[in-house]
Scaffold this active site. Sequence first.
Site, short mmCIF file in Angstrom:
data_model
loop_
_atom_site.label_atom_id
_atom_site.label_comp_id
_atom_site.label_asym_id
_atom_site.label_seq_id
_atom_site.Cartn_x
_atom_site.Cartn_y
_atom_site.Cartn_z
N GLN A 48 0.66 -1.21 -0.02
CA GLN A 48 -0.08 0.05 0.14
C GLN A 48 1.11 1.21 0.03
OE1 GLN A 48 -1.78 2.32 2.41
NE2 GLN A 48 -1.29 1.91 4.35
N ARG A 50 0.77 4.14 1.40
CA ARG A 50 1.04 4.83 2.66
C ARG A 50 2.02 4.09 3.71
NH1 ARG A 50 -3.41 7.31 7.07
NH2 ARG A 50 -1.85 8.76 8.10
N SER A 64 -10.87 7.51 20.03
CA SER A 64 -12.26 7.33 19.42
C SER A 64 -12.99 6.36 19.20
CB SER A 64 -12.04 8.18 17.98
OG SER A 64 -13.38 8.32 17.42
N GLY A 69 -16.24 2.76 18.53
CA GLY A 69 -16.20 1.94 17.48
C GLY A 69 -15.63 2.50 16.23
N GLY A 89 -8.16 1.32 4.65
CA GLY A 89 -8.41 1.33 5.98
C GLY A 89 -7.41 1.11 6.92
N GLU A 90 -6.18 0.88 6.47
CA GLU A 90 -4.97 0.28 7.45
C GLU A 90 -4.91 1.22 8.52
OE1 GLU A 90 -0.49 -0.86 7.34
OE2 GLU A 90 -1.29 -0.80 5.66
N ARG A 91 -5.26 2.46 8.52
CA ARG A 91 -5.12 3.25 9.91
C ARG A 91 -6.06 2.88 10.78
NH1 ARG A 91 -6.08 8.70 11.86
NH2 ARG A 91 -7.70 8.84 10.30
N ARG A 92 -7.24 2.51 10.16
CA ARG A 92 -8.40 2.12 11.23
C ARG A 92 -8.06 0.71 11.74
NH1 ARG A 92 -12.62 2.86 6.68
NH2 ARG A 92 -10.79 3.66 5.71
#
Length: 295
Positions: A48, A50, A64, A69, A89-92
């Site tokens: 990826q 990033r 958060s 959730g 969505g890797e940060r999530r």
Amino acid sequence: MSAVRKGGLGKGLGALLSDIENESSYGGGPDGPVNELPISEIDPNIDQPRKEFDDDALSALVESIKTHGVITPLVVTPKPDGRYLIIAGERRYRAAKAAGLDTVPVCVRDCTPVQIDELSLIENIQREDLNPMEVAQAIKKLMDDYGYTQERAAERIGKARPTVANLLRLLELTDAVQKLVSSGRLSAGHARCLVVISDPDKQLELAEKGCDDKMSVREFEKLVKNTKNPQKQKPTPQIGLELKDMIVRMQRTFGTKVSLLGNDNKGRIFIDYYNPDDLARLESMLSFLENNYNK
């Protein structure tokens, strides 16, 4: 739960991302409902675009997620081994792991390798999560792996072709300078000016002068230009001892300033006068010389 819609990928990458953004953790996706998957069955995408994640922003997201959730589902695709690969969505994903969640909401998509790379790049670009070096490297991967032209890459990521060309130029910089761009200390605009400098040490030396907004891009461009093409200074004319002595004798004889422009081979001699009396005295001396020369 919303109705299942077919052919999300066929609507285009931009439309797919828009659909994903509008999904809630309990809503339906364009190709089916949002599912909960164990985090242990999900793998990050090592390819990826990033590469850097801000620790403070990640910590805020962790807090958060502990409270609310994961609101926006991850987008994953099945792997041959039965596991799932993150497309977006890797940060999530990282924050959910740090928050201690066992499962996360996901939208499952069957994607080709090129779609995975495109979606990963576009998702990060739309969220402005990538630094210029990460964008440049991701674009080059699309070009190297899938034969994209600059025009094709620009079309797929929604950027103008000159923007893509300028981003790719950053990859010509040395690793040390690229790290300054990745860290945010050197802007892409400043960095592009350095491509014309081939000496790695000089490139880094100039980059450090342009870091942290010490000067505008225009000022920095001028500095780089002058470094690459320094203005040649004309050599100081060499004046022989005899000519120097002659100028001194003329000053003593005429009683005024006498200056020389030139050298032993060619030049001009200037005799100064400061008032009418000076001029009259010089005229008398000239007349005396003329009369004696003509005898």
